[in-house]
Design an enzyme around this catalytic site. Structure first.
Site, short mmCIF file in Angstrom:
data_model
loop_
_atom_site.label_atom_id
_atom_site.label_comp_id
_atom_site.label_asym_id
_atom_site.label_seq_id
_atom_site.Cartn_x
_atom_site.Cartn_y
_atom_site.Cartn_z
N SER A 183 0.67 -1.29 -0.17
CA SER A 183 -0.02 -0.10 0.13
C SER A 183 0.81 1.23 0.11
O SER A 183 1.92 1.25 0.43
CB SER A 183 -0.84 -0.05 1.30
OG SER A 183 -1.57 -1.24 1.26
N1 SAM Z 1 -0.36 -4.24 3.91
C1 SAM Z 1 0.33 -4.69 2.97
C2 SAM Z 1 1.46 -4.18 2.67
O1 SAM Z 1 2.01 -3.41 3.37
O2 SAM Z 1 2.04 -4.83 1.81
C3 SAM Z 1 -0.66 -4.59 1.88
C4 SAM Z 1 -1.61 -5.88 1.48
S1 SAM Z 1 -2.20 -5.77 -0.25
C5 SAM Z 1 -3.15 -4.21 -0.40
C6 SAM Z 1 -3.58 -6.65 0.38
C7 SAM Z 1 -3.39 -8.42 0.71
O3 SAM Z 1 -4.66 -8.75 1.21
C8 SAM Z 1 -2.90 -9.19 -0.31
O4 SAM Z 1 -1.75 -9.61 -0.09
C9 SAM Z 1 -3.99 -10.14 -0.55
O5 SAM Z 1 -3.48 -11.47 -1.19
C10 SAM Z 1 -4.43 -10.14 0.74
N2 SAM Z 1 -5.90 -10.93 0.98
C11 SAM Z 1 -6.95 -10.74 0.32
N3 SAM Z 1 -8.03 -11.29 0.87
C12 SAM Z 1 -7.46 -12.02 1.93
C13 SAM Z 1 -8.13 -12.92 2.93
N4 SAM Z 1 -9.38 -13.09 2.84
N5 SAM Z 1 -7.31 -13.19 3.88
C14 SAM Z 1 -6.05 -13.02 3.97
N6 SAM Z 1 -5.30 -12.08 3.10
C15 SAM Z 1 -6.22 -11.75 2.22
#
Ligand code: SAM
Length: 220
Positions: free
Chosen positions: A67
């Site tokens: 993000s």
């Molecule tokens: N905070 C993170 C960073 O600083 O890199 C960014 C995260 S990214 C915007 C969102 C993440 O949520 C992705 O890696 C995606 O695979 C994960 N995600 C989506 N649905 C999910 C779920 N049901 N459980 C766990 N992770 C999930």
């Protein structure tokens, strides 16, 4: 950047904190301290490192993103963390937000659905010496029951609605920050659970996150 040129990441980090966080109103000095400390470049693929401090999200592979620094800072500030807090993070991604949380809270539990990302984040966090983080591969829309309840919950993917298991796993007096809304634009919500279990909801800024995919989220 020319070949062999050395990038001064510490300088880029300070510039990002000044221009993207302080000048846009991030005020919590503990949050600012964590952003000055955590090396964001370690959480992005090698060829993307020179862009690590740019003002936006970056691709980390598997269709996912790290993000934007400002969004990570805003969500962290909204959480209002205490050094004793037990935090649940849904969506480990690169592990960058996880590191920021680990700087400011007691224990961090993070769930990621893509095994390769979870593994990479785990390695980076371990190399940097974060001993208060546990990562699990799974569907974070169901939370992580084993260590519940949590003082703080942060969801870093866009949800169609607030997943019920996360509300259940939030401690009385606890707070959750989560982007909620249609698939391509959401609003950042802050939920607080009172000591008698009532949930009070406020809305912050509009935002755009990759989808939260799972039993209590979007279908794949
Ligand atoms: N905070 C993170 C960073 O600083 O890199 C960014 C995260 S990214 C915007 C969102 C993440 O949520 C992705 O890696 C995606 O695979 C994960 N995600 C989506 N649905 C999910 C779920 N049901 N459980 C766990 N992770 C999930």
């Amino acid at each position: 950047m020319g070949r062999g040129e050395v990038v001064n990441f510490a300088r880029l980090r300070e510039k990002m904190v000044q221009e993207q966080l302080l000048e846009r109103g991030i005020r919590d000095s503990r949050v600012i301290g964590a952003f000055l400390k955590v090396p964001r470049e370690k959480f992005v693929p090698k060829k993307m490192q020179v862009y690590a401090y740019e003002d936006g999200p970056l691709s980390i592979g598997y269709g996912q993103t790290i993000s934007q620094p400002y969004m990570v800072a805003l969500m962290t500030e909204l959480l209002g963390l205490d050094k004793r807090d037990k935090v649940l993070e849904i969506g480990t991604g690169s592990g960058y937000q996880t590191a920021i949380l680990a700087e400011l809270a007691g224990e961090v539990y993070s769930v990621e659905r893509i095994p390769e990302l979870a593994e990479r984040a785990q390695e980076v966090l371990q190399d940097l010496g974060y001993a208060n983080v546990k990562i699990r591969v799974g569907d974070g829309t169901l939370g992580w029951d084993t260590y519940a309840p949590y003082d703080r919950i942060i969801v870093t993917a866009g949800a169609p609605k607030v997943p019920l298991p996360l509300i259940e796993q939030l401690a009385p007096g606890g707070r959750m920050v989560i982007p909620v809304g249609p698939r391509y634009h959401q609003v950042l919500k802050v939920l607080e659970k009172t000591s008698d279990g009532e949930v009070v909801e406020k809305e912050d800024i509009p935002c755009v996150f990759v989808p939260l995919i799972g039993a209590e989220g979007w279908q794949e």
